[in-house]
Design an enzyme around this catalytic site. Structure first.
Site, PDB file in Angstrom:
ATOM      1  N   LYS A   3      38.934 -30.775  45.639  1.00  0.00           N
ATOM      2  CA  LYS A   3      39.606 -32.128  45.930  1.00  0.00           C
ATOM      3  C   LYS A   3      41.117 -32.096  46.118  1.00  0.00           C
ATOM      4  CE  LYS A   3      35.800 -34.325  45.941  1.00  0.00           C
ATOM      5  NZ  LYS A   3      35.172 -34.520  47.101  1.00  0.00           N
ATOM      6  N   SER A  27      38.945 -37.632  43.588  1.00  0.00           N
ATOM      7  CA  SER A  27      38.528 -38.043  42.379  1.00  0.00           C
ATOM      8  C   SER A  27      39.666 -37.898  41.255  1.00  0.00           C
ATOM      9  CB  SER A  27      37.668 -36.719  41.961  1.00  0.00           C
ATOM     10  OG  SER A  27      37.323 -36.722  40.648  1.00  0.00           O
ATOM     11  N   TYR A  47      35.361 -27.401  41.334  1.00  0.00           N
ATOM     12  CA  TYR A  47      35.299 -28.505  42.130  1.00  0.00           C
ATOM     13  C   TYR A  47      36.490 -29.280  42.361  1.00  0.00           C
ATOM     14  CZ  TYR A  47      34.216 -33.516  42.458  1.00  0.00           C
ATOM     15  OH  TYR A  47      34.165 -34.967  42.617  1.00  0.00           O
TER      16      TYR A  47
HETATM   17  P1  NAD Z   1      25.945 -36.906  46.313  1.00  0.00           P
HETATM   18  O1  NAD Z   1      25.637 -35.466  46.178  1.00  0.00           O
HETATM   19  O2  NAD Z   1      24.963 -37.787  46.106  1.00  0.00           O
HETATM   20  O3  NAD Z   1      26.362 -37.133  47.823  1.00  0.00           O
HETATM   21  C1  NAD Z   1      27.026 -36.107  48.822  1.00  0.00           C
HETATM   22  C2  NAD Z   1      26.157 -35.819  50.122  1.00  0.00           C
HETATM   23  O4  NAD Z   1      26.771 -34.934  50.903  1.00  0.00           O
HETATM   24  C3  NAD Z   1      24.836 -35.565  49.859  1.00  0.00           C
HETATM   25  O5  NAD Z   1      23.908 -36.334  50.565  1.00  0.00           O
HETATM   26  C4  NAD Z   1      24.491 -34.028  50.292  1.00  0.00           C
HETATM   27  O6  NAD Z   1      23.220 -33.730  50.822  1.00  0.00           O
HETATM   28  C5  NAD Z   1      25.659 -34.114  51.400  1.00  0.00           C
HETATM   29  N1  NAD Z   1      26.365 -32.809  51.722  1.00  0.00           N
HETATM   30  C6  NAD Z   1      26.773 -32.022  51.065  1.00  0.00           C
HETATM   31  N2  NAD Z   1      27.405 -31.015  51.520  1.00  0.00           N
HETATM   32  C7  NAD Z   1      27.109 -31.214  52.862  1.00  0.00           C
HETATM   33  C8  NAD Z   1      27.271 -30.389  53.992  1.00  0.00           C
HETATM   34  N3  NAD Z   1      27.731 -28.975  53.922  1.00  0.00           N
HETATM   35  N4  NAD Z   1      26.940 -30.937  55.385  1.00  0.00           N
HETATM   36  C9  NAD Z   1      26.398 -32.131  55.206  1.00  0.00           C
HETATM   37  N5  NAD Z   1      26.109 -32.779  54.283  1.00  0.00           N
HETATM   38  C10 NAD Z   1      26.597 -32.361  53.021  1.00  0.00           C
HETATM   39  O7  NAD Z   1      27.745 -37.305  45.829  1.00  0.00           O
HETATM   40  P2  NAD Z   1      28.204 -38.498  45.456  1.00  0.00           P
HETATM   41  O8  NAD Z   1      28.232 -39.109  44.109  1.00  0.00           O
HETATM   42  O9  NAD Z   1      27.789 -39.819  46.446  1.00  0.00           O
HETATM   43  O10 NAD Z   1      29.833 -38.215  45.963  1.00  0.00           O
HETATM   44  C11 NAD Z   1      30.286 -38.394  47.232  1.00  0.00           C
HETATM   45  C12 NAD Z   1      31.557 -37.817  47.114  1.00  0.00           C
HETATM   46  O11 NAD Z   1      32.392 -38.500  46.333  1.00  0.00           O
HETATM   47  C13 NAD Z   1      31.691 -36.605  46.942  1.00  0.00           C
HETATM   48  O12 NAD Z   1      32.593 -35.793  48.061  1.00  0.00           O
HETATM   49  C14 NAD Z   1      31.990 -36.284  45.474  1.00  0.00           C
HETATM   50  O13 NAD Z   1      32.571 -35.237  45.284  1.00  0.00           O
HETATM   51  C15 NAD Z   1      32.904 -37.292  45.533  1.00  0.00           C
HETATM   52  N6  NAD Z   1      33.172 -37.955  43.909  1.00  0.00           N
HETATM   53  C16 NAD Z   1      31.991 -38.368  43.369  1.00  0.00           C
HETATM   54  C17 NAD Z   1      32.033 -38.856  42.305  1.00  0.00           C
HETATM   55  C18 NAD Z   1      30.966 -39.327  41.375  1.00  0.00           C
HETATM   56  O14 NAD Z   1      31.226 -39.545  40.136  1.00  0.00           O
HETATM   57  N7  NAD Z   1      29.753 -39.301  41.792  1.00  0.00           N
HETATM   58  C19 NAD Z   1      33.300 -38.988  41.556  1.00  0.00           C
HETATM   59  C20 NAD Z   1      34.565 -38.547  42.215  1.00  0.00           C
HETATM   60  C21 NAD Z   1      34.276 -38.050  43.537  1.00  0.00           C
HETATM   61  C1  UD1 Z   2      32.932 -35.855  35.021  1.00  0.00           C
HETATM   62  C2  UD1 Z   2      33.852 -34.468  35.576  1.00  0.00           C
HETATM   63  C3  UD1 Z   2      34.580 -35.335  36.710  1.00  0.00           C
HETATM   64  C4  UD1 Z   2      33.760 -36.009  37.959  1.00  0.00           C
HETATM   65  C5  UD1 Z   2      32.843 -37.044  37.062  1.00  0.00           C
HETATM   66  C6  UD1 Z   2      32.034 -37.537  37.996  1.00  0.00           C
HETATM   67  C7  UD1 Z   2      34.210 -33.122  33.731  1.00  0.00           C
HETATM   68  C8  UD1 Z   2      35.170 -32.761  32.737  1.00  0.00           C
HETATM   69  N1  UD1 Z   2      34.584 -34.387  34.593  1.00  0.00           N
HETATM   70  O1  UD1 Z   2      33.763 -36.723  34.470  1.00  0.00           O
HETATM   71  O2  UD1 Z   2      35.444 -34.442  37.440  1.00  0.00           O
HETATM   72  O3  UD1 Z   2      34.641 -36.666  38.890  1.00  0.00           O
HETATM   73  O4  UD1 Z   2      32.106 -36.280  36.094  1.00  0.00           O
HETATM   74  O5  UD1 Z   2      31.060 -36.978  38.545  1.00  0.00           O
HETATM   75  O6  UD1 Z   2      33.137 -32.647  33.806  1.00  0.00           O
HETATM   76  N2  UD1 Z   2      29.228 -37.806  27.635  1.00  0.00           N
HETATM   77  C9  UD1 Z   2      28.362 -37.828  26.648  1.00  0.00           C
HETATM   78  N3  UD1 Z   2      26.889 -37.099  26.567  1.00  0.00           N
HETATM   79  C10 UD1 Z   2      26.335 -36.569  27.800  1.00  0.00           C
HETATM   80  C11 UD1 Z   2      27.123 -36.704  28.834  1.00  0.00           C
HETATM   81  C12 UD1 Z   2      28.482 -37.224  28.662  1.00  0.00           C
HETATM   82  O7  UD1 Z   2      28.723 -38.184  25.499  1.00  0.00           O
HETATM   83  O8  UD1 Z   2      25.314 -36.178  27.774  1.00  0.00           O
HETATM   84  C13 UD1 Z   2      30.416 -38.361  27.672  1.00  0.00           C
HETATM   85  C14 UD1 Z   2      31.379 -37.347  28.019  1.00  0.00           C
HETATM   86  O9  UD1 Z   2      31.973 -36.904  26.794  1.00  0.00           O
HETATM   87  C15 UD1 Z   2      32.342 -38.297  28.506  1.00  0.00           C
HETATM   88  C16 UD1 Z   2      31.555 -39.519  29.102  1.00  0.00           C
HETATM   89  O10 UD1 Z   2      30.360 -39.558  28.616  1.00  0.00           O
HETATM   90  O11 UD1 Z   2      33.076 -38.792  27.589  1.00  0.00           O
HETATM   91  C17 UD1 Z   2      31.636 -39.466  30.743  1.00  0.00           C
HETATM   92  O12 UD1 Z   2      31.253 -38.116  30.928  1.00  0.00           O
HETATM   93  P1  UD1 Z   2      30.588 -37.833  32.508  1.00  0.00           P
HETATM   94  O13 UD1 Z   2      29.653 -38.887  32.998  1.00  0.00           O
HETATM   95  O14 UD1 Z   2      30.085 -36.680  32.434  1.00  0.00           O
HETATM   96  O15 UD1 Z   2      31.876 -38.214  33.428  1.00  0.00           O
HETATM   97  P2  UD1 Z   2      33.311 -37.488  32.967  1.00  0.00           P
HETATM   98  O16 UD1 Z   2      33.298 -36.062  32.082  1.00  0.00           O
HETATM   99  O17 UD1 Z   2      34.427 -38.501  32.793  1.00  0.00           O
END
Ligand code: NAD
Ligand code: UD1
Length: 334
Positions: free
Chosen positions: A153, A124, A149
């Protein structure tokens, strides 16, 4: 190729399964369904006409992972499984360290045992911490992430570096996502968290569908053109395609640790997201301005040039696509 996708029924994992299947791969998924639903398996089939092989199990149990490697000759792993809620990780750090670290360690031990050393890992942009410049580039030295969290990472990135240093047969791709939003255009898979969402787009969807009353835009006094925070939003389908590119490259390059930002390279404000969502979907969003959210950075976006140069990948879809596809998915859930 036969690819193990951990967390493959989750938001990003399910979109990546679609892209992998459409590119002719066999896909094996391991997920404990802690944050996903079994129906996603059928929806992946409905989109692609191809089945994944699904195992429900917890990666904290190493035998569960090993059973899969006994049954399948896995060529590479894409490791999505993990817990990802920033706020929850502050309240429950042990849960996050146990789940995210132990699941990864178990996976790496099994991969080493079965001599499978091609890995793509979901990291991330949070690993950069707070940097001076808003344009985040892979050469920046990482700073401590603000949440447990984020720290998981960063720790996993360090573990992967150490593994490669000890055994330079590994081909490790660390992908640092910026802000993934949107959904598959067919509206069958997407992100729909239970309860009150923390992230912007899931919150917007619940306000647009009248499940929540009002969106609060956190802060309008930032040093940005419209005063609201700037982020780099990336369509989840573009993100999924980058995983296929990384995987393909892993079979072609020499062993190493390769790290890429996955973002569009463009900064977009919260207000721009809100007005674009209203415009493309013809929906009026009820919103208000509130105070800044603690820990938010004013402005961050990816320098995405490395992924373009080395993976031949760049984000293609627009903010309009992201808003339209997210809403289309949400309408299908109602
Ligand atoms: P998600 O929660 O939708 O998917 C993660 C999946 O992993 C889920 O289906 C959950 O059931 C499974 N899981 C969790 N722990 C497990 C375990 N111990 N054994 C087996 N399965 C398990 O999340 P996502 O948004 O698809 O994210 C996927 C990856 O990307 C994650 O590692 C997350 O941290 C990373 N990531 C996501 C974002 C985002 O904004 N969505 C941003 C940066 C990084
Ligand atoms: C957050 C996490 C980041 C993670 C990412 C995806 C934090 C500080 N960072 O990023 O680690 O990888 O989510 O899961 O939590 N906002 C509003 N109103 C809302 C929600 C969000 O104004 O109700 C704004 C926030 O202030 C931000 C933007 O929308 O400026 C995006 O927010 P969000 O979707 O939560 O993502 P990040 O904070 O960028």
């Amino acid at each position: 190729m036969k690819i193990l996708v951990t967390g493959g029924l989750g938001y990003i994992g399910s979109h990546t399964c679609v892209e992998l299947l459409e590119n002719g791969n066999d896909v094996v998924v391991l997920d404990n369904l802690s944050n996903s639903k079994i129906e996603v398996k059928d929806n992946i089939y409905a989109i692609t006409g191809k089945m994944i092989q699904f195992y429900q199990g917890d990666m904290l149990d190493k035998d569960v992972i090993e059973d899969i490697f006994k049954q399948h000759k896995i060529d590479a792993v894409i490791h999505f499984a993990g817990l990802k809620a920033v706020g929850e990780s502050v309240k429950e750090p042990l849960l996050y360290y146990r789940n995210n670290l132990d699941s990864t360690l178990n996976l790496l031990e099994v991969m080493r045992k079965y001599d499978c050393k091609n890995l793509v890992f979901s990291s991330s942009a949070t690993v950069y911490g707070n940097q001076e410049s808003p344009r985040y580039v892979e050469t920046m030295e990482r700073k401590t992430p603000s949440s447990p969290y984020g720290k998981t990472k960063a720790m996993i990135e360090d573990i992967l570096e150490d593994i490669y240093a000890s055994d330079p047969a590994w081909k490790i791709f660390i992908l640092r996502y910026f802000n993934p939003i949107g959904a598959h255009e067919k509206g069958l898979i997407g992100e729909d968290p239970n309860g009150i969402p923390n992230n912007l787009m899931p919150y917007i969807l619940k306000v647009a569908s009248n499940e929540l009353e009002c969106l609060t835009i956190f802060g309008r006094d930032y040093d940005t053109p419209d005063g609201t925070c700037i982020r780099d939003y990336i369509h989840v389908v573009d993100l999924a395609k980058a995983h296929v590119k990384a995987l393909e490259k892993s079979f072609a390059v020499s062993p190493n640790v390769y790290t890429y930002n996955l973002g569009s390279g463009k900064g977009v404000s919260v207000s721009e997201i809100v007005t674009t969502f209203e415009r493309v979907n013809g929906v009026k969003l009820n919103y208000q301005y509130g105070p800044r959210r603690s820990g938010d950075l004013p402005k961050m976006f990816a320098d995405a040039t490395k992924a373009f140069a080395e993976l031949n990948w760049k984000a293609e879809k627009t903010i309009e696509d992201m808003c339209r596809d997210a809403w289309n998915f949400k309408l299908g859930q109602k």
